[in-house]
Design an enzyme around this catalytic site. Structure first.
Site, PDB file in Angstrom:
ATOM      1  N   SER A  46       0.815  -1.208   0.000  1.00  0.00           N
ATOM      2  CA  SER A  46       0.000   0.000   0.000  1.00  0.00           C
ATOM      3  C   SER A  46       0.858   1.272   0.000  1.00  0.00           C
ATOM      4  O   SER A  46       1.719   1.444  -0.853  1.00  0.00           O
ATOM      5  CB  SER A  46      -0.955  -0.054   1.195  1.00  0.00           C
ATOM      6  OG  SER A  46      -2.021   0.840   1.051  1.00  0.00           O
ATOM      7  N   ASP A 198      -5.947  -4.042  -2.125  1.00  0.00           N
ATOM      8  CA  ASP A 198      -4.868  -3.619  -1.233  1.00  0.00           C
ATOM      9  C   ASP A 198      -4.138  -4.820  -0.631  1.00  0.00           C
ATOM     10  O   ASP A 198      -4.757  -5.723  -0.065  1.00  0.00           O
ATOM     11  CB  ASP A 198      -5.469  -2.754  -0.116  1.00  0.00           C
ATOM     12  CG  ASP A 198      -4.430  -1.992   0.674  1.00  0.00           C
ATOM     13  OD1 ASP A 198      -3.522  -2.629   1.233  1.00  0.00           O
ATOM     14  OD2 ASP A 198      -4.519  -0.750   0.742  1.00  0.00           O
TER      15      ASP A 198
END
Length: 344
Positions: A46, A198
């Site tokens: 991320s 993610d």
């Protein structure tokens, strides 16, 4: 005259956490300023993956100073794409009209409920993502793909429900966007026909690639989610904030427990330390965010206002200062984090 010893090699492990990645920026900025470490591998997810790509891109272009400039440019571009500073620094107004004073009103709660019923395929049908422009302006992908610094970027394969790691050779803007794709905000990022979310859901960041690759035995972890809280959350929003921290820390805590268990077996002589099968003595270090970010609510992870980002950067530099003073000398010699005491 004695020659100066080369800096000890380390692996970086960069956790994700939205705008709180600016804290990580500050840590890295201070570490790079010292020129005291040799970065040989980075594992990330991320926002940590954004920092990692900028770091390696900058190191390849201009060494430590180039890396500092690349990270600075990354966060400046993130700020510009956030849309809150079009007319200059809005810190005074954003502080005055913060959602904190209206978050408990019926109108605010109704708006939250309505937003949760919509998916990004509805409110963002053209799949616009400002981070694509940011990455194009900051990261030299060809340089990162050709770098000797090993990179491991975590993503979540949506259909399989498993982690997929991308290395240097596979790095593209889509890989970084996938690693930072929160499914309630952005459409899944498709890579070779497969959708990804993610990476922080299942690996935040992944540590196991460092056990099997030819990487340094010292791992410096830069988490962004506090591990510990002093008080039990009682308000609904605070409960959700803490739950978010626990969920995004869970994969990392599980890996740290596994590392601690293996290290304990090696120290007890119950496991042979060959190095060929991933079983080797590792030295874990960490610059934790607990005391620096624990006062920030979940919504601040979406705040790209420049004064706020710089405040996080300053916190990161201060945290790195303490670590440099207390723990830098341990690198290459002994761990500075007692994993057994913390996680077993």
């Amino acid at each position: 005259m004695a020659r100066k010893a080369p800096p000890p090699p380390v692996c970086l492990a960069l956790q994700g956490g939205g705008s709180h990645g600016a804290f990580q920026w500050g840590v890295l900025d201070r570490l790079l300023e010292t020129e005291a470490l040799d970065y040989r591998a980075v594992t990330c997810a991320s926002a940590g993956a954004m920092n990692a790509a900028a770091l390696i891109s900058g190191l390849e272009a201009g060494g430590f100073d180039g890396a500092r400039k690349a990270l600075d440019k990354l966060w400046r571009e993130i700020n510009l794409s956030g849309g809150r500073n079009v007319f200059g620094d809005s810190s005074i107004w954003s502080a005055t009209f913060s959602p904190a004073w209206m978050k408990d009103t019926p109108l605010w709660r109704s708006a939250e409920s309505l937003a949760m019923t919509m998916s990004p395929y509805q409110f963002n049908p053209f799949n616009l993502n400002p981070l694509r422009r940011v990455l194009g302006a900051v990261v030299d992908f060809e340089a990162v793909r050709g770098s000797d610094i090993q990179l491991f970027v975590a993503t979540t394969a949506v259909k399989q429900g498993r982690v997929r790691l991308f290395d240097n050779a596979e790095l593209t803007a889509d890989v970084l966007l996938a690693s930072a794709c929160l499914p309630h905000l952005f459409q899944a990022v498709e890579i070779e026909g497969e959708p990804y979310w993610d990476g922080g859901y299942l690996a935040n960041p992944p540590l196991w690639p460092l056990f099997y690759a030819s990487t340094p035995d010292d791992i410096l972890l830069l988490p962004l989610n506090p591990f510990q809280r002093d008080e039990t959350p009682r308000d609904a929003d605070v409960i959700m904030d803490r739950l978010n921290e626990i969920v995004f820390n869970a994969p990392l805590v599980a890996e740290l427990r596994a590392v601690a268990f293996v290290q304990d077996l090696i120290e007890a002589g119950r496991l042979n330390q060959t190095g060929d099968d991933g079983y080797r003595k590792l030295r874990m270090h960490a610059i934790e965010a607990d005391t620096h970010l624990s006062d920030l609510p979940l919504r601040s992870k979406f705040d790209t206002e420049w004064t706020f980002l710089n405040r996080l950067k300053d916190k990161g530099r201060a945290a790195a200062d303490v670590w440099i003073s207390d723990c830098l000398a341990h690198v290459g010699r002994t761990p500075s984090v007692d994993l057994k005491a913390r996680f077993l």
